[in-house]
Write an enzyme that holds these catalytic residues in place. Structure first.
Site, PDB file in Angstrom:
ATOM      1  CD  GLU A  40      70.969  45.885  49.137  1.00 28.59           C
ATOM      2  OE1 GLU A  40      70.228  46.192  50.023  1.00 28.59           O
ATOM      3  OE2 GLU A  40      70.850  45.545  48.056  1.00 28.59           O
ATOM      4  CE  LYS A 107      67.684  48.926  50.803  1.00 30.45           C
ATOM      5  NZ  LYS A 107      67.621  47.295  50.398  1.00 30.45           N
ATOM      6  CB  CYS A 143      69.458  48.030  46.713  1.00 24.48           C
ATOM      7  SG  CYS A 143      68.654  46.691  45.928  1.00 24.48           S
TER       8      CYS A 143
END
Length: 261
Positions: A40, A107, A143
């Site tokens: 990321e 995300k 993440c």
């Protein structure tokens, strides 16, 4: 499937980070990997304003990654930032295929935790993503998503046998242990491989309250076995995934078939 893990330590300079990407692509090509997973925020590390560096998918940064992937004949997964309404950005995972095609995942679960508020500067996505790489269906997360099992079971229900998780994990007491535990749990939830690649830990001289990475990248089998585990420093490794393990795991422990909701 041979997968390369490029645990790099990104900077605040997108051009400098492109040089790191080029190096990792070269390494992956040398070992005949079909898929290279980078962290990321590969485009630009956290801890600095992101709106000034955000670019669209047809901008120069993503276009260069696309060209590198096509030139090397492999698929590259890397974190970048795209402009979003209201001055925020999307925290995007770019998937640059070997044939020049681009896909992206924004995300979904933003890191509003441990005193950090990613949603102040980042707009959430709302669509899961799977892509095909060398005939294998790959799921994409990033993440903080790793704390949400429903996303991983949804990706598996869509056919994903491997889920990649670029990350820039926040440091703190117990955070390394949580990262590994979560990766192993999500592999068990989906009875699929999880390849989680984080930003390397920054030098001690550069402390930051932002989630700038702790390293600790790992690959996990469908039954939760850690296949490879990296330390905190920038490094590169490869792992060969036997996709037959997914079939065997889903036959032995059919949690996807048995789930009620």
């Amino acid at each position: 499937m041979r997968v390369a893990l490029g645990q790099l330590g990104g900077t605040a300079d997108p051009e400098a980070n492109l040089a790191l990407v080029e190096k990792e692509v070269g390494r992956a090509a040398e070992v005949s990997a079909r898929l290279l997973v980078l962290p990321e925020a590969t485009m630009c590390r956290f801890g600095v304003p992101l709106a000034p560096v955000a670019e669209p998918l047809d901008g120069p940064w993503a276009s260069r990654v696309r060209a590198l992937a096509a030139g090397a004949g492999l698929t590259v997964v890397a974190g970048m930032f795209r402009p979003a309404p209201g001055g925020r950005v999307y925290n995007t995972v770019l998937v640059a295929a070997e044939d020049g095609r681009l896909a992206h995942y924004d995300k979904i679960h933003l890191y509003d935790a441990f005193g950090h508020r990613e949603s102040d500067t980042v707009a959430p996505g709302d669509r899961p993503l799977t892509v095909e790489v060398a005939g294998v269906r790959i799921g994409v997360a990033t993440c903080y998503d790793i704390r949400f099992p429903g996303l991983f079971t949804e990706l598996a229900a869509r056919g994903a046998q491997v889920t990649v998780v670029p990350a820039s994990w926040g440091a703190g007491p117990g955070k390394r242990e949580q990262w590994e535990l979560l990766a192993r749990a999500r592999a068990l939830d989906s009875t699929g491989f999880v390849v989680a690649v984080g930003q390397a830990a920054p030098p001690e001289a550069e402390p930051s309250p932002a989630p700038t990475g702790i390293g600790g990248s790992l690959a996990v089998s469908p039954l939760g076995e850690v296949l490879t585990r990296l330390g905190p420093a920038p490094t590169f490794t490869v792992v060969d995934l036997d996709l037959g393990e997914v079939t065997r795991a889903r036959s032995a422990v059919p949690v996807l078939a048995n789930r009620r909701w």
